[in-house]
Design a protein around this motif. Structure first.
Motif, PDB file in Angstrom:
ATOM      1  N   ILE A   1     -18.674  15.418 -12.441  1.00  0.00           N
ATOM      2  CA  ILE A   1     -18.109  14.727 -13.604  1.00  0.00           C
ATOM      3  C   ILE A   1     -18.731  13.341 -13.747  1.00  0.00           C
ATOM      4  O   ILE A   1     -19.103  12.931 -14.851  1.00  0.00           O
ATOM      5  CB  ILE A   1     -16.569  14.646 -13.504  1.00  0.00           C
ATOM      6  CG1 ILE A   1     -15.964  16.023 -13.785  1.00  0.00           C
ATOM      7  CG2 ILE A   1     -16.006  13.594 -14.451  1.00  0.00           C
ATOM      8  CD1 ILE A   1     -14.477  16.116 -13.508  1.00  0.00           C
ATOM      9  N   LYS A   2     -18.855  12.631 -12.649  1.00  0.00           N
ATOM     10  CA  LYS A   2     -19.412  11.273 -12.703  1.00  0.00           C
ATOM     11  C   LYS A   2     -20.864  11.263 -13.156  1.00  0.00           C
ATOM     12  O   LYS A   2     -21.318  10.300 -13.761  1.00  0.00           O
ATOM     13  CB  LYS A   2     -19.263  10.587 -11.346  1.00  0.00           C
ATOM     14  CG  LYS A   2     -17.848  10.150 -11.070  1.00  0.00           C
ATOM     15  CD  LYS A   2     -17.718   9.462  -9.740  1.00  0.00           C
ATOM     16  CE  LYS A   2     -16.268   9.055  -9.530  1.00  0.00           C
ATOM     17  NZ  LYS A   2     -16.033   8.470  -8.229  1.00  0.00           N
ATOM     18  N   ARG A   3     -21.592  12.322 -12.875  1.00  0.00           N
ATOM     19  CA  ARG A   3     -23.005  12.404 -13.264  1.00  0.00           C
ATOM     20  C   ARG A   3     -23.195  12.856 -14.711  1.00  0.00           C
ATOM     21  O   ARG A   3     -24.278  12.709 -15.266  1.00  0.00           O
ATOM     22  CB  ARG A   3     -23.741  13.379 -12.343  1.00  0.00           C
ATOM     23  CG  ARG A   3     -23.855  12.859 -10.923  1.00  0.00           C
ATOM     24  CD  ARG A   3     -24.649  13.772 -10.046  1.00  0.00           C
ATOM     25  NE  ARG A   3     -25.937  14.101 -10.652  1.00  0.00           N
ATOM     26  CZ  ARG A   3     -26.609  15.212 -10.422  1.00  0.00           C
ATOM     27  NH1 ARG A   3     -26.128  16.109  -9.607  1.00  0.00           N
ATOM     28  NH2 ARG A   3     -27.763  15.440 -10.996  1.00  0.00           N
ATOM     29  N   ASP A   4     -22.159  13.407 -15.307  1.00  0.00           N
ATOM     30  CA  ASP A   4     -22.239  13.977 -16.655  1.00  0.00           C
ATOM     31  C   ASP A   4     -22.098  12.865 -17.698  1.00  0.00           C
ATOM     32  O   ASP A   4     -21.126  12.127 -17.694  1.00  0.00           O
ATOM     33  CB  ASP A   4     -21.135  15.024 -16.820  1.00  0.00           C
ATOM     34  CG  ASP A   4     -21.327  15.922 -18.022  1.00  0.00           C
ATOM     35  OD1 ASP A   4     -21.937  15.481 -19.018  1.00  0.00           O
ATOM     36  OD2 ASP A   4     -20.847  17.067 -17.967  1.00  0.00           O
ATOM     37  N   GLN A   5     -23.055  12.769 -18.593  1.00  0.00           N
ATOM     38  CA  GLN A   5     -23.044  11.733 -19.625  1.00  0.00           C
ATOM     39  C   GLN A   5     -22.300  12.137 -20.901  1.00  0.00           C
ATOM     40  O   GLN A   5     -22.019  11.300 -21.742  1.00  0.00           O
ATOM     41  CB  GLN A   5     -24.486  11.340 -19.983  1.00  0.00           C
ATOM     42  CG  GLN A   5     -25.286  10.800 -18.805  1.00  0.00           C
ATOM     43  CD  GLN A   5     -24.672   9.547 -18.218  1.00  0.00           C
ATOM     44  OE1 GLN A   5     -24.348   8.605 -18.934  1.00  0.00           O
ATOM     45  NE2 GLN A   5     -24.469   9.534 -16.901  1.00  0.00           N
TER      46      GLN A   5
ATOM     47  N   THR B   1     -20.575  24.725 -23.481  1.00  0.00           N
ATOM     48  CA  THR B   1     -19.571  23.662 -23.321  1.00  0.00           C
ATOM     49  C   THR B   1     -19.913  22.433 -24.162  1.00  0.00           C
ATOM     50  O   THR B   1     -19.068  21.557 -24.322  1.00  0.00           O
ATOM     51  CB  THR B   1     -19.418  23.215 -21.848  1.00  0.00           C
ATOM     52  OG1 THR B   1     -20.644  22.628 -21.405  1.00  0.00           O
ATOM     53  CG2 THR B   1     -19.013  24.378 -20.956  1.00  0.00           C
ATOM     54  N   TYR B   2     -21.102  22.358 -24.683  1.00  0.00           N
ATOM     55  CA  TYR B   2     -21.493  21.214 -25.515  1.00  0.00           C
ATOM     56  C   TYR B   2     -21.149  21.433 -26.976  1.00  0.00           C
ATOM     57  O   TYR B   2     -21.197  20.502 -27.778  1.00  0.00           O
ATOM     58  CB  TYR B   2     -22.996  20.948 -25.384  1.00  0.00           C
ATOM     59  CG  TYR B   2     -23.394  20.459 -24.023  1.00  0.00           C
ATOM     60  CD1 TYR B   2     -23.161  19.134 -23.643  1.00  0.00           C
ATOM     61  CD2 TYR B   2     -23.978  21.312 -23.101  1.00  0.00           C
ATOM     62  CE1 TYR B   2     -23.505  18.685 -22.383  1.00  0.00           C
ATOM     63  CE2 TYR B   2     -24.331  20.869 -21.832  1.00  0.00           C
ATOM     64  CZ  TYR B   2     -24.089  19.555 -21.486  1.00  0.00           C
ATOM     65  OH  TYR B   2     -24.444  19.107 -20.238  1.00  0.00           O
ATOM     66  N   LEU B   3     -20.811  22.656 -27.358  1.00  0.00           N
ATOM     67  CA  LEU B   3     -20.495  22.967 -28.752  1.00  0.00           C
ATOM     68  C   LEU B   3     -19.059  22.605 -29.039  1.00  0.00           C
ATOM     69  O   LEU B   3     -18.172  22.789 -28.217  1.00  0.00           O
ATOM     70  CB  LEU B   3     -20.727  24.456 -29.008  1.00  0.00           C
ATOM     71  CG  LEU B   3     -22.101  24.994 -28.649  1.00  0.00           C
ATOM     72  CD1 LEU B   3     -22.135  26.495 -28.839  1.00  0.00           C
ATOM     73  CD2 LEU B   3     -23.193  24.322 -29.460  1.00  0.00           C
TER      74      LEU B   3
END
Length: 185
Positions: A80-84, A182-184
């Motif tokens: 989660i911390k690495r996800d922008q 998951t980006y949609l």
């Protein structure tokens, strides 16, 4: 005269190896297929050595399950911390972690987690509590029904992969597809 050097005891290392072997055996056989003797043999200690760290099998399995949840939680938090991208952050971490969590490259911790819940349903409550807390923490970014479907699809994909219904290449492709979705919005 040669001096006899006694090997330094490493109780934390032994405890970790016991938990790892319990995880491997539970993932292969379920809780009922695991014995303290099997664990002791795999670790290279006596049954008494196992009982030195865990008073009984129930306590050992509980500790193993809690350790898997803790490891999973740390992995999810790291991802989660690495996800922008905010939207779907937890879902991506959940999907990704379900396919990378292994012990010594041998067995998925998810296998042990699932086999524990299947063979001893009292552990379902701990799992559901963890998932409920995580979903509550990430309600702003991960409460969309499409993301819930993707998490459930990941659970099914994982099951298909460990049962050999699909091969590693197919699994990897489908995992990538789930992550991309998951980006949609």
């Amino acid at each position: 005269m040669k001096e006899i050097r006694q090997q330094k005891k490493q109780p934390e290392v032994i405890r970790k190896r016991i938990l790892e072997q319990a995880t491997i055996l539970v993932s292969q056989k379920g809780i009922s297929g695991v014995s303290i003797q099997n664990i002791a043999t795999a670790v290279g200690i006596t049954k008494g050595g196992v009982f030195h760290h865990f008073p009984n099998k129930k306590n050992l399995i509980e500790e193993m399950f809690n350790q898997i949840i803790l490891d999973l939680d740390q992995t999810v938090e790291y991802l989660i911390k690495r996800d922008q991208t905010e939207y779907g952050k937890f879902t991506r971490a959940y999907i990704h972690s379900s396919f990378i969590h292994q012990i010594d490259g041998v067995v998925s911790a998810w296998s042990a987690l699932s086999m524990t819940m299947i063979t001893e349903p009292t552990f379902n409550k701990i799992w559901m509590e963890w998932l409920k807390n995580r979903l509550s923490q990430h309600a702003e970014t991960d409460s969309h029904p499409d993301l819930e479907l993707l998490r459930l699809a990941a659970d099914g994909l994982w099951l298909q992969s460990i049962t050999g219904v699909i091969d590693d290449e197919q699994c990897s492709k489908l995992e990538d597809d789930l992550l991309n979705r998951t980006y949609l919005t």
